[in-house]
Design a protein around this motif. Structure first.
Motif: not given
Length: 312
Positions: A245-259, A284-291
């Motif tokens: 998904l990171a490739v599809q969404l162009n998240f490569e080389n950018k920080p992004f959150n994963v819940t 990516g950074t694994l984060c706790n879900p907010k809701r």
């Protein structure tokens, strides 16, 4: 006062929430799973509609005052004909209220990320990921089918756990806690009784295969090395979904959150620690879900209502 309804449908259970425009649930209820693959289209519509009416009544509200309802539905978007039939059934059983239907992974993302860019992992009975980029682009990965996919899910871990039992019973792997736990929990007179138990009482039912994961967790907690390793293998499979998904969404080389959400995460550190490490390898950074997912469905219903009314 106008209110909103959010529904998180699943293969094992369906969760409902009702709120006003602030998105804070004032009533929440649960029912059985509503996957039409398991219960059929008519029954799926009945489960959803009946519980919405129950949730509305519990809040002391009338259905006609519902401003918008968002329903996350398993398998939505995978069969256009079934989507059309199910949507028509829901409109028939819930007359007069606006309905937005989406795949259940979308409401999970909406809750966990509060509708902000990022990737969400669902690992329950099955496994699937969904993500949204900052430019609004969306994509999903996984969620194919337990027969040839759903890697890293409770079903996958349950099935792999059955393999571990057979290997421990044979001596192909050292006998660990899993062996004695399964024999005791399933009341097996001898090892080979496991075959009939699985073939006739477990394998025909997705939820029962997924539920076998609880024995793997018990074994891991008791120190079974093979069971602990299995959760690590699950984390690798789930991280592959994130990476794609990171490739599809162009998240490569950018920080992004994963819940994350789903029954597999009841395994706690056994799955979260290796998953965190694998996700970090993707950037990516694994984060706790907010809701929760039902709250995510509420947010989507509220946003859809605002979007449509602003165009009037």
């Amino acid at each position: 006062m106008p209110f909103f309804i959010g529904v998180d449908g699943g293969g094992s259970k369906t969760a409902f929430a009702l709120s006003y425009a602030d998105g804070i649930p004032i009533t929440q209820t649960k029912s059985i799973g509503c996957s039409y693959q398991s219960v059929g289209l008519e029954r799926a519509a009945d489960i959803i509609a009946d519980e919405i009416l129950k949730c509305t009544a519990q809040a002391g509200e009338q259905l006609e005052n519902c401003a918008y309802c968002c329903i996350g539905i398993p398998c939505w978007g995978e069969n256009a004909e079934n989507d059309s039939v199910l949507y028509a059934l829901l409109k028939q059983k819930l007359p007069g209220i606006p309905i937005k239907a989406v795949n259940d992974v979308e409401v999970a993302w909406a809750g966990a990320q509060e509708c902000q860019p990022g990737i969400h992992i669902v690992a329950g009975t099955g496994s699937i990921t969904y993500g949204v980029a900052s430019d609004g682009k969306t994509a999903r990965c996984g969620g194919w089918n337990e027969f040839f996919g759903d890697e890293g899910s409770c079903y996958w871990v349950g099935r792999k756990g059955m393999e571990l039992f057979s290997k421990e019973a044979d001596g192909r792997l050292p006998k660990g806690p899993l062996y004695s736990i399964v024999k005791q929990e399933l009341h097996l007179a001898n090892d080979y009784c496991f075959i009939d138990e699985v073939v006739n009482k477990i394998a025909p039912y997705r939820d029962k295969v997924a539920a076998f994961q609880k024995y793997v967790l018990q074994a891991a907690t008791a120190g079974d090395v093979a069971a602990i390793r299995l959760y690590r293998e699950a984390s690798i499979e789930l991280a592959l979904l994130v990476k794609a998904l990171a490739v599809q969404l162009n998240f490569e080389n950018k920080p992004f959150n994963v819940t994350y959400s789903g029954g597999l995460f009841h395994a706690g550190t056994f799955i979260l620690e290796p998953l965190r490490a694998e996700v970090e390898k993707t950037g990516g950074t694994l984060c706790n879900p907010k809701r929760t997912a039902p709250e995510g469905a509420l947010l989507m219903a509220i946003n859809q209502f605002k979007e449509e009314t602003s165009c009037i």
